[in-house]
Design a protein around this motif. Structure first.
Motif, PDB file in Angstrom:
ATOM      1  N   ALA A 299      29.042  20.551  47.254  1.00 59.34           N
ATOM      2  CA  ALA A 299      29.109  20.450  45.950  1.00 59.34           C
ATOM      3  C   ALA A 299      28.069  21.170  44.842  1.00 59.34           C
ATOM      4  CB  ALA A 299      29.616  19.206  45.429  1.00 59.34           C
ATOM      5  N   ALA A 300      26.884  21.555  45.749  1.00 58.79           N
ATOM      6  CA  ALA A 300      25.897  22.081  44.830  1.00 58.79           C
ATOM      7  C   ALA A 300      26.222  23.495  44.391  1.00 58.79           C
ATOM      8  CB  ALA A 300      24.728  22.003  45.624  1.00 58.79           C
ATOM      9  N   VAL A 301      27.072  24.325  45.169  1.00 57.38           N
ATOM     10  CA  VAL A 301      27.400  25.579  44.881  1.00 57.38           C
ATOM     11  C   VAL A 301      29.016  25.787  44.323  1.00 57.38           C
ATOM     12  CG1 VAL A 301      27.431  27.879  45.687  1.00 57.38           C
ATOM     13  CG2 VAL A 301      25.586  26.350  46.494  1.00 57.38           C
ATOM     14  N   PRO A 302      29.070  26.314  43.193  1.00 58.50           N
ATOM     15  CA  PRO A 302      30.604  26.376  42.947  1.00 58.50           C
ATOM     16  C   PRO A 302      31.162  27.339  43.932  1.00 58.50           C
ATOM     17  CG  PRO A 302      29.056  26.850  41.017  1.00 58.50           C
ATOM     18  CD  PRO A 302      28.219  26.871  42.107  1.00 58.50           C
ATOM     19  N   VAL A 303      32.394  26.910  44.105  1.00 58.59           N
ATOM     20  CA  VAL A 303      33.417  27.561  45.091  1.00 58.59           C
ATOM     21  C   VAL A 303      33.472  29.070  44.744  1.00 58.59           C
ATOM     22  CG1 VAL A 303      35.687  27.638  46.197  1.00 58.59           C
ATOM     23  CG2 VAL A 303      34.675  25.371  45.780  1.00 58.59           C
ATOM     24  N   ALA A 304      33.476  29.390  43.394  1.00 61.64           N
ATOM     25  CA  ALA A 304      33.818  30.784  42.952  1.00 61.64           C
ATOM     26  C   ALA A 304      32.661  31.446  43.289  1.00 61.64           C
ATOM     27  CB  ALA A 304      33.960  30.650  41.388  1.00 61.64           C
ATOM     28  N   ALA A 305      31.348  30.848  43.585  1.00 62.90           N
ATOM     29  CA  ALA A 305      30.266  31.704  43.754  1.00 62.90           C
ATOM     30  C   ALA A 305      30.416  32.809  44.770  1.00 62.90           C
ATOM     31  CB  ALA A 305      29.007  30.899  43.960  1.00 62.90           C
ATOM     32  N   VAL A 306      31.064  32.235  46.131  1.00 59.94           N
ATOM     33  CA  VAL A 306      31.404  33.071  46.990  1.00 59.94           C
ATOM     34  C   VAL A 306      31.900  34.216  46.945  1.00 59.94           C
ATOM     35  CG1 VAL A 306      32.105  33.082  49.419  1.00 59.94           C
ATOM     36  CG2 VAL A 306      30.942  30.945  48.695  1.00 59.94           C
ATOM     37  N   PRO A 307      33.246  34.181  46.403  1.00 60.36           N
ATOM     38  CA  PRO A 307      34.025  35.400  46.157  1.00 60.36           C
ATOM     39  C   PRO A 307      33.352  36.213  44.948  1.00 60.36           C
ATOM     40  CG  PRO A 307      35.215  33.507  45.175  1.00 60.36           C
ATOM     41  CD  PRO A 307      34.168  32.952  46.123  1.00 60.36           C
ATOM     42  N   VAL A 308      32.840  35.806  44.065  1.00 60.96           N
ATOM     43  CA  VAL A 308      31.980  36.587  42.950  1.00 60.96           C
ATOM     44  C   VAL A 308      31.047  37.244  43.725  1.00 60.96           C
ATOM     45  CG1 VAL A 308      30.709  36.540  41.022  1.00 60.96           C
ATOM     46  CG2 VAL A 308      32.733  35.050  41.108  1.00 60.96           C
ATOM     47  N   THR A 309      30.370  36.564  44.680  1.00 61.90           N
ATOM     48  CA  THR A 309      29.227  37.506  45.372  1.00 61.90           C
ATOM     49  C   THR A 309      29.517  38.379  46.334  1.00 61.90           C
ATOM     50  OG1 THR A 309      27.624  35.316  45.187  1.00 61.90           O
ATOM     51  CG2 THR A 309      27.198  37.044  46.701  1.00 61.90           C
ATOM     52  N   VAL A 310      30.541  37.998  46.946  1.00 64.36           N
ATOM     53  CA  VAL A 310      31.110  39.206  48.041  1.00 64.36           C
ATOM     54  C   VAL A 310      31.755  40.453  47.273  1.00 64.36           C
ATOM     55  CG1 VAL A 310      32.968  39.655  49.518  1.00 64.36           C
ATOM     56  CG2 VAL A 310      31.869  37.478  49.786  1.00 64.36           C
ATOM     57  N   ILE A 311      32.367  40.133  45.896  1.00 68.75           N
ATOM     58  CA  ILE A 311      32.830  40.989  45.228  1.00 68.75           C
ATOM     59  C   ILE A 311      31.788  42.130  44.671  1.00 68.75           C
ATOM     60  CG2 ILE A 311      34.108  41.957  42.836  1.00 68.75           C
ATOM     61  CD1 ILE A 311      36.012  39.308  43.673  1.00 68.75           C
ATOM     62  N   ALA A 312      30.715  41.505  44.254  1.00 71.45           N
ATOM     63  CA  ALA A 312      29.661  42.307  43.854  1.00 71.45           C
ATOM     64  C   ALA A 312      29.186  43.093  44.968  1.00 71.45           C
ATOM     65  CB  ALA A 312      28.542  41.238  43.343  1.00 71.45           C
ATOM     66  N   ALA A 313      29.000  42.523  46.159  1.00 76.63           N
ATOM     67  CA  ALA A 313      28.550  43.319  47.185  1.00 76.63           C
ATOM     68  C   ALA A 313      29.471  44.568  47.376  1.00 76.63           C
ATOM     69  CB  ALA A 313      28.509  42.601  48.552  1.00 76.63           C
ATOM     70  N   VAL A 314      30.641  44.405  47.489  1.00 69.44           N
ATOM     71  CA  VAL A 314      31.505  45.294  47.632  1.00 69.44           C
ATOM     72  C   VAL A 314      31.444  46.624  46.699  1.00 69.44           C
ATOM     73  CG1 VAL A 314      34.044  46.206  47.862  1.00 69.44           C
ATOM     74  CG2 VAL A 314      33.356  43.970  48.815  1.00 69.44           C
ATOM     75  N   VAL A 315      31.045  46.147  45.296  1.00 68.24           N
ATOM     76  CA  VAL A 315      30.923  47.128  44.310  1.00 68.24           C
ATOM     77  C   VAL A 315      29.713  47.798  44.633  1.00 68.24           C
ATOM     78  CG1 VAL A 315      30.589  47.365  41.919  1.00 68.24           C
ATOM     79  CG2 VAL A 315      32.672  45.830  42.896  1.00 68.24           C
ATOM     80  N   LEU A 316      28.660  46.965  44.792  1.00 70.75           N
ATOM     81  CA  LEU A 316      27.416  47.595  45.156  1.00 70.75           C
ATOM     82  C   LEU A 316      27.423  48.701  46.158  1.00 70.75           C
ATOM     83  CD1 LEU A 316      24.495  47.455  44.172  1.00 70.75           C
ATOM     84  CD2 LEU A 316      24.003  45.694  45.689  1.00 70.75           C
ATOM     85  N   ALA A 317      28.093  48.366  47.215  1.00 62.99           N
ATOM     86  CA  ALA A 317      28.375  49.431  48.235  1.00 62.99           C
ATOM     87  C   ALA A 317      28.680  50.789  47.797  1.00 62.99           C
ATOM     88  CB  ALA A 317      29.341  48.989  49.488  1.00 62.99           C
ATOM     89  N   LEU A 318      29.473  50.811  46.812  1.00 62.82           N
ATOM     90  CA  LEU A 318      29.580  52.183  46.124  1.00 62.82           C
ATOM     91  C   LEU A 318      29.562  52.037  44.847  1.00 62.82           C
ATOM     92  CD1 LEU A 318      30.938  54.830  47.451  1.00 62.82           C
ATOM     93  CD2 LEU A 318      33.168  53.958  46.726  1.00 62.82           C
ATOM     94  N   PRO A 319      28.255  52.075  44.355  1.00 63.23           N
ATOM     95  CA  PRO A 319      27.962  51.936  42.746  1.00 63.23           C
ATOM     96  C   PRO A 319      28.419  53.128  41.939  1.00 63.23           C
ATOM     97  CG  PRO A 319      26.079  52.629  44.023  1.00 63.23           C
ATOM     98  CD  PRO A 319      27.124  52.618  44.961  1.00 63.23           C
ATOM     99  N   ASP A 320      28.723  54.082  42.308  1.00 61.25           N
ATOM    100  CA  ASP A 320      29.094  55.372  41.447  1.00 61.25           C
ATOM    101  C   ASP A 320      30.757  55.514  41.616  1.00 61.25           C
ATOM    102  OD1 ASP A 320      28.972  56.023  44.065  1.00 61.25           O
ATOM    103  OD2 ASP A 320      27.903  57.796  43.605  1.00 61.25           O
ATOM    104  N   PHE A 321      31.440  54.610  41.893  1.00 63.72           N
ATOM    105  CA  PHE A 321      32.715  54.569  42.095  1.00 63.72           C
ATOM    106  C   PHE A 321      33.485  54.502  40.827  1.00 63.72           C
ATOM    107  CE2 PHE A 321      36.930  53.034  44.359  1.00 63.72           C
ATOM    108  CZ  PHE A 321      37.569  54.528  44.184  1.00 63.72           C
ATOM    109  N   ALA A 322      33.021  53.851  40.013  1.00 63.87           N
ATOM    110  CA  ALA A 322      33.496  53.486  38.581  1.00 63.87           C
ATOM    111  C   ALA A 322      33.612  54.749  37.581  1.00 63.87           C
ATOM    112  CB  ALA A 322      32.695  52.450  37.983  1.00 63.87           C
TER     113      ALA A 322
END
Length: 596
Positions: free
Chosen positions: A371-394
């Protein structure tokens, strides 16, 4: 409170996917028309023989062209194409979230949003957008929904066949999409287990796919095209290794399209390696969780598809694979449809999104214990990693996707052709199928004339790949007409080929040869700095063929599309009334591993 939370969990992926789709398309959603490489939208398209696939070139764009021609008679064609494209990306993300709830019962919102992100934000979608394959992405978007529908059928749910009909018909907007849909549906329905016998499931699926494919099957049969293809196209359209990655690494990362110019800037540097590692790391995190579900035949089927979708395109790019491909396109009718091998990497997407969601679910369960890390931290981090993998897609893949405005000259030519009682097809100068207009950007684009004009425009189907590689097309009559124009032939020779008009596109480079000698002997109809239209005296239209089989085939496809949608909707409403789950609904609480 539980009902409200459930409704929120269902609504958020829908809204999130729509927001991602808007972020990806960005500037393209403004006024104007999609015109990039193979993508051509115009204010209005027409129901010519070419739109029905009845030219001597291969029927690659049916029923797509027919649908756009029908809809653009009521709504601006640019709006039609952009609406379909936006809907495809939106439904791709939403479908990935639904797939997670069906095959990972009890998965929360975080895994669903990660699945939506992986499905939308990846090199496959970016590269196909830059190549202009907007209609192929409808087939890609249908894949997770096809899995959901097939699972409903396996579980004996009402409405499963209606949903499958809708999904396969939507994917069948292009021949490739129909094949992608068929492979996924047959793999899931052919897996062991499930209610009922496999044989009837497979038989009905095959019949459905054949009916959905009727537009291009009938057009190919009527035009006599598709028998063989230029073997040079096999190497030209093979999957390509990206920087820091071999071919297998590129396709495993959902990249590696044959056209090295149709890629985001980040995929032209060593960031292709870094981005691929990030994406595959996200997928790999969920493989142990999926391995524990190996008794589920649907998961196994998706894993086999993903493995084949990576290994076979990579193998096809080797010397052995190229030799086999060259033999096939020469000796196997219709094998040319398979030569762009990287497009089949789409079949890996369902497993990728499922693995990513499973990994997030497992990691979230671990980090939530202290309970030291919010559960939402994991999906948010993973989503950030996926976006970072292709940073110029936006924002239109770094601004590459943006609408264009056609000069008024095109409308003036359309008006002249519509007002004329004269017959005959249109030949275009410069010769070739690709253009570089001042208003179309830096990349070559398909000539808009065949979709812009109300008269059939002759097309050779010849493709120029890279700087010098040429892949011959199937348009024999168009090739003869091009030779006549380049040699400065007499007008009566054009008339003998049923050419009634010659359109000169003045602002694009391309071969002109001695065509001015021919033009000097034609009747000028209209001209300005952009375009010039000439009439060929004495031309008559080619003897009309019977279009009714092709029209009937398109109506069959449209009936399946609309009927599937109405049937799925009706089934869903009926199931709600009886408090029973319909297509995809209720799968969060029921999972039968032994039956899939």
């Amino acid at each position: 409170m539980t009902a409200r939370r459930t409704a929120t969990t269902r609504a958020v992926p829908i809204l999130y996917s729509a927001a991602l789709a808007a972020l990806v398309l960005g500037p393209l959603l403004g006024p104007g028309y999609l015109l990039i490489r193979d993508a051509v939208s115009t204010p209005r398209s027409y129901l010519t023989d070419s739109a029905l696939g009845l030219s001597d070139a291969a029927a690659r764009a049916v029923p797509q062209d027919w649908l756009v021609a029908v809809l653009s008679s009521v709504v601006d064609g640019g709006v039609v194409v952009k609406t379909i494209l936006f809907a495809a990306l939106w439904l791709a993300g939403w479908g990935a979230a639904r797939l997670v709830t069906v095959l990972l019962p009890g998965a929360g919102l975080g895994p669903q949003l990660v699945a939506s992100t992986v499905m939308l934000w990846n090199p496959y979608v970016a590269e196909r957008l830059l190549q202009g394959h907007w209609s192929l992405l409808t087939g890609y978007a249908a894949l997770p929904w096809i899995v959901c529908a097939a699972v409903s059928i396996r579980r004996g749910r009402p409405g499963g066949w209606w949903a499958l009909t809708l999904c396969i018909a939507a994917a069948g907007l292009t021949p490739t999409g129909a094949i992608l849909a068929a492979v996924v549906a047959l793999a899931v329905l052919g897996a062991p287990g499930g209610r009922g016998s496999r044989a009837p499931r497979l038989l009905w699926t095959v019949l459905l796919v054949v009916a959905v494919s009727a537009p291009w099957l009938v057009a190919t049969a009527m035009s006599g095209g598709g028998a063989t293809s230029d073997p040079a196209g096999v190497a030209a359209f093979a999957a390509r290794a990206e920087p820091g990655l071999g071919t297998i690494g590129s396709v495993a990362g959902l990249g590696g399209i044959w056209n090295g110019d149709a890629v985001p800037a980040s995929r032209t540097s060593l960031w292709a390696l870094g981005g691929t590692v990030l994406l595959l790391a996200v997928v790999a995190c969920g493989l142990p969780a999926l391995w524990r579900r190996r008794r589920n035949p649907v998961v196994v089927a998706l894993a086999v598809l993903a493995l084949a979708a990576v290994l076979l395109p990579a193998l096809a790019a080797t010397g052995f694979g190229l030799a086999v491909g060259e033999w096939a396109v020469v000796h196997v009718p219709g094998a040319g449809l398979l030569r762009d091998t990287q497009k089949w990497v789409a079949l890996a997407a369902p497993l990728y999104v499922l693995a990513a969601a499973a990994g997030v679910r497992s990691l979230s369960a671990r980090v939530s214990v202290p309970a030291a890390v919010p559960v939402a931290a994991v999906p948010v981090t993973v989503i950030a990693a996926v976006v970072l993998a292709l940073p110029d897609f936006a924002w239109g893949v770094g601004g590459a996707l943006k609408p264009v405005q056609y000069p008024a000259s095109w409308q003036r030519v359309v008006e002249r052709l519509e007002a004329s009682p004269e017959q005959g097809d249109v030949a275009v100068l410069p010769t070739g199928m690709f253009r570089m207009f001042p208003y179309s950007g830096d990349a070559p684009v398909l000539d808009p004339a065949p979709r812009m004009l109300p008269v059939d425009v002759l097309q050779t189907g010849q493709l120029v790949v890279g700087q010098a590689s040429t892949v011959e097309g199937e348009g024999a009559r168009a090739a003869r007409v091009e030779e006549l124009l380049l040699s400065g032939a007499a007008p009566d020779e054009l008339a003998d080929q049923s050419v009634g008009w010659v359109l000169v596109e003045r602002t694009t480079p391309g071969p002109l040869g001695e065509s001015q000698r021919t033009l000097d002997r034609l009747e000028p109809v209209w001209s300005d700095d952009e375009l010039a239209l000439y009439r060929v005296p004495g031309a008559a239209a080619a003897p009309p063929g019977d279009r009714s089989p092709a029209v009937a085939a398109h109506l069959v496809w449209a009936t399946l599309l609309v009927g599937g949608a109405l049937g799925a909707l009706g089934s869903r409403l009926w199931s709600h009334r009886r408090n029973r789950p319909g297509f995809g609904a209720g799968d969060e609480t029921r999972h039968v591993p032994s039956r899939g």
